[in-house]
Scaffold this motif. Structure first.
Motif, PDB file in Angstrom:
ATOM      1  N   LYS A 237       0.823  -1.216   0.000  1.00 43.60           N
ATOM      2  CA  LYS A 237       0.000   0.000   0.000  1.00 43.60           C
ATOM      3  C   LYS A 237       0.857   1.266   0.000  1.00 43.60           C
ATOM      4  CE  LYS A 237      -3.824  -2.236  -0.098  1.00 43.60           C
ATOM      5  NZ  LYS A 237      -4.547  -2.297  -1.396  1.00 43.60           N
ATOM      6  N   GLN A 238       1.956   1.230   0.732  1.00 41.78           N
ATOM      7  CA  GLN A 238       2.838   2.387   0.784  1.00 41.78           C
ATOM      8  C   GLN A 238       3.432   2.665  -0.597  1.00 41.78           C
ATOM      9  OE1 GLN A 238       5.986   1.962   3.634  1.00 41.78           O
ATOM     10  NE2 GLN A 238       6.575   4.121   3.549  1.00 41.78           N
ATOM     11  N   LEU A 239       3.889   1.610  -1.252  1.00 37.76           N
ATOM     12  CA  LEU A 239       4.439   1.759  -2.604  1.00 37.76           C
ATOM     13  C   LEU A 239       3.357   2.237  -3.566  1.00 37.76           C
ATOM     14  CD1 LEU A 239       6.755   1.392  -4.639  1.00 37.76           C
ATOM     15  CD2 LEU A 239       6.049  -1.003  -4.879  1.00 37.76           C
ATOM     16  N   GLU A 240       2.142   1.752  -3.387  1.00 35.48           N
ATOM     17  CA  GLU A 240       1.032   2.162  -4.256  1.00 35.48           C
ATOM     18  C   GLU A 240       0.783   3.668  -4.160  1.00 35.48           C
ATOM     19  OE1 GLU A 240      -3.765   1.279  -4.822  1.00 35.48           O
ATOM     20  OE2 GLU A 240      -2.565   0.065  -3.445  1.00 35.48           O
ATOM     21  N   ARG A 241       0.872   4.217  -2.946  1.00 31.04           N
ATOM     22  CA  ARG A 241       0.653   5.660  -2.765  1.00 31.04           C
ATOM     23  C   ARG A 241       1.742   6.462  -3.474  1.00 31.04           C
ATOM     24  NH1 ARG A 241      -0.329   3.991   2.579  1.00 31.04           N
ATOM     25  NH2 ARG A 241       1.633   4.943   3.307  1.00 31.04           N
ATOM     26  N   TYR A 242       2.984   6.021  -3.350  1.00 33.83           N
ATOM     27  CA  TYR A 242       4.089   6.711  -4.013  1.00 33.83           C
ATOM     28  C   TYR A 242       3.941   6.640  -5.533  1.00 33.83           C
ATOM     29  CZ  TYR A 242       6.410   6.291   0.554  1.00 33.83           C
ATOM     30  OH  TYR A 242       6.731   6.356   1.882  1.00 33.83           O
ATOM     31  N   PHE A 243       3.544   5.478  -6.001  1.00 34.31           N
ATOM     32  CA  PHE A 243       3.424   5.244  -7.439  1.00 34.31           C
ATOM     33  C   PHE A 243       2.407   6.194  -8.054  1.00 34.31           C
ATOM     34  CE2 PHE A 243       1.942   3.160 -11.256  1.00 34.31           C
ATOM     35  CZ  PHE A 243       3.052   2.521 -11.774  1.00 34.31           C
ATOM     36  N   THR A 244       1.314   6.408  -7.362  1.00 31.32           N
ATOM     37  CA  THR A 244       0.203   7.204  -7.890  1.00 31.32           C
ATOM     38  C   THR A 244       0.576   8.657  -8.130  1.00 31.32           C
ATOM     39  OG1 THR A 244      -1.390   5.762  -6.765  1.00 31.32           O
ATOM     40  CG2 THR A 244      -2.187   7.899  -7.476  1.00 31.32           C
TER      41      THR A 244
ATOM     42  N   GLU B 201       5.473   9.822 -11.994  1.00 26.81           N
ATOM     43  CA  GLU B 201       5.326   9.400 -13.386  1.00 26.81           C
ATOM     44  C   GLU B 201       5.982   8.046 -13.641  1.00 26.81           C
ATOM     45  OE1 GLU B 201       5.767  12.812 -16.319  1.00 26.81           O
ATOM     46  OE2 GLU B 201       6.741  13.681 -14.557  1.00 26.81           O
ATOM     47  N   SER B 202       6.318   7.348 -12.596  1.00 23.37           N
ATOM     48  CA  SER B 202       7.021   6.065 -12.749  1.00 23.37           C
ATOM     49  C   SER B 202       6.135   5.036 -13.448  1.00 23.37           C
ATOM     50  CB  SER B 202       7.444   5.537 -11.378  1.00 23.37           C
ATOM     51  OG  SER B 202       6.319   5.413 -10.529  1.00 23.37           O
ATOM     52  N   LYS B 203       6.789   4.134 -14.159  1.00 22.94           N
ATOM     53  CA  LYS B 203       6.070   3.069 -14.873  1.00 22.94           C
ATOM     54  C   LYS B 203       6.112   1.750 -14.123  1.00 22.94           C
ATOM     55  CE  LYS B 203       4.164   3.273 -17.956  1.00 22.94           C
ATOM     56  NZ  LYS B 203       2.729   3.642 -18.054  1.00 22.94           N
ATOM     57  N   PHE B 204       7.099   1.604 -13.219  1.00 25.17           N
ATOM     58  CA  PHE B 204       7.239   0.342 -12.504  1.00 25.17           C
ATOM     59  C   PHE B 204       7.525   0.607 -11.025  1.00 25.17           C
ATOM     60  CE2 PHE B 204       8.937  -0.235 -16.820  1.00 25.17           C
ATOM     61  CZ  PHE B 204       7.999  -1.137 -17.310  1.00 25.17           C
ATOM     62  N   GLY B 205       6.990  -0.262 -10.187  1.00 25.23           N
ATOM     63  CA  GLY B 205       7.268  -0.217  -8.762  1.00 25.23           C
ATOM     64  C   GLY B 205       7.810  -1.565  -8.322  1.00 25.23           C
ATOM     65  N   ILE B 206       8.798  -1.541  -7.449  1.00 21.55           N
ATOM     66  CA  ILE B 206       9.368  -2.784  -6.924  1.00 21.55           C
ATOM     67  C   ILE B 206       9.279  -2.748  -5.403  1.00 21.55           C
ATOM     68  CG2 ILE B 206      11.425  -4.226  -6.712  1.00 21.55           C
ATOM     69  CD1 ILE B 206      12.414  -3.117  -9.352  1.00 21.55           C
ATOM     70  N   LEU B 207       8.672  -3.770  -4.853  1.00 18.56           N
ATOM     71  CA  LEU B 207       8.639  -3.969  -3.401  1.00 18.56           C
ATOM     72  C   LEU B 207       9.576  -5.132  -3.096  1.00 18.56           C
ATOM     73  CD1 LEU B 207       7.399  -3.401  -0.586  1.00 18.56           C
ATOM     74  CD2 LEU B 207       5.602  -5.053  -1.171  1.00 18.56           C
TER      75      LEU B 207
END
Length: 350
Positions: free
Chosen positions: A93-100, A103-109
């Motif tokens: 969820k934390q990564l999801e908030r940052y992603f939103t 302009e990043s295309k990919f997130g890595i947890l």
């Protein structure tokens, strides 16, 4: 050094340090930064890799994601890190908030060992709830290495990765569902098979009966597939090494390589195939025993098949200067030494 070799070096590093790494910060420095560097990104260039990247969320200012990999001045990949001892479930969820808000295309947890890759395939600029790729560095498969290499600075192609990700996200979920159903079949899953196997009315006692049948059937299918794979591997190996073995026999007077020794060799290779490349497992026959070596190095012998007497033995290189002999009554007994053989190879690789 090629990508696969560099990755193997990182895996060795993780295995050797994981008991000493105690904190999230240590996980970042010991595991994650080397991983980013492995992909070819200069971790010391703030125009390429930004630690503690600011991702303000609404009225929340100063929110920071652990790393951002930058392309053309914009964040391409966001990386959120947890301690390597943590399970990553419920941390997305934390990564999801940052992603939103970027302009990043990919997130890595990641926890430095397991890497979960996300994108916005379902809805633009909103991170998907499920990762399209999950890779555990301590349980790598050949396909994992190929997928990771897509993210290297030399190969990264956003469109190609998104095409792969769109397919892969469903494959990941199907595999997860299939695994769950094979362990504990749901009623819907049971009904699907039962309606094709019987005309009986599917009342609860019948469903419970078929639940047991399905568990047994799946277990047997998996075992059959594993055995078919081993048989196929043995056939392939025999083609690859027969000439080499024959040359050794010709060039070493008095050495008689038997069919049993070759079959034992194939079994050892099939066990170790899940850990190392088959090309690194070498046979060397002598008058006293049939030796199996790592990297064709006499100092890195793995085991010795002593089949020249009525009582058969397998000798294992369990410590640096110690050879421990075990009796076996049939070739299949070699499978019972699986964990020991893998442990020996892991030690010899250090």
């Amino acid at each position: 050094m090629d990508f696969q070799t560099k990755l193997q070096e990182l895996v060795k590093r993780i295995e050797s340090l994981r008991n000493s790494v105690q904190t999230e910060e240590a996980t970042k420095h010991s595991f994650v930064m080397p991983f980013i560097s492995l992909l070819g990104y200069d971790i010391f260039n703030p125009n390429i890799v930004i630690p503690e990247f600011t991702a303000d969320i609404g009225k929340k200012k100063g929110e920071k994601v652990d790393y951002a990999i930058i392309q053309d001045g914009k964040p391409l990949i966001l990386i959120e890190v947890k301690n390597h001892t943590e399970n990553l479930d419920n941390h997305d969820k934390q990564l999801e908030r940052y992603f939103t808000v970027t302009e990043s295309k990919f997130g890595i947890l990641t926890n430095g060992i397991e890497y979960r890759f996300y994108s916005d395939l379902d809805k633009p600029n909103k991170m998907d709830g499920k990762p399209f790729l999950v890779i555990n560095l301590l349980n790598l498969k050949d396909r994992d290495i190929k997928e990771l290499e897509r993210f290297s600075i030399e190969n990264i192609d956003i469109e190609k990765i998104l095409n792969m990700a769109n397919k892969q996200k469903y494959i990941v979920q199907i595999k997860k569902i299939f695994k769950q159903e094979s362990i504990e079949p749901s009623d819907d899953f049971i009904r699907f098979f039962a309606t094709k196997a019987t005309d009986r009315r599917l009342i609860q006692p019948v469903i419970e009966e078929f639940k047991a049948y399905i568990k047994i059937a799946f277990s047997e299918i998996i075992n059959d597939m594993v055995q078919d794979k081993i048989n196929s591997l043995n056939t392939q190996l025999s083609v690859e090494i027969d000439n080499v073995i024959e040359e050794d026999v010709v060039n070493n007077d008095g050495i008689d390589t038997t069919e049993e020794e070759l079959e034992g060799f194939y079994i050892v290779k099939s066990i170790l195939a899940e850990k190392i490349s088959l090309s690194r497992i070498i046979a060397r026959d002598t008058k006293s025993y049939f030796g199996i070596l790592l990297d064709d190095n006499n100092r890195k012998w793995i085991c010795r098949l002593r089949f020249n007497t009525s009582q058969k033995y397998i000798s294992l290189h369990e410590s640096e200067k110690e050879e421990i002999k075990y009796t076996i009554s049939k070739l299949e007994d070699i499978y019972s030494f699986r964990d020991k053989l893998i442990s020996i190879v892991e030690r010899l690789e250090k």
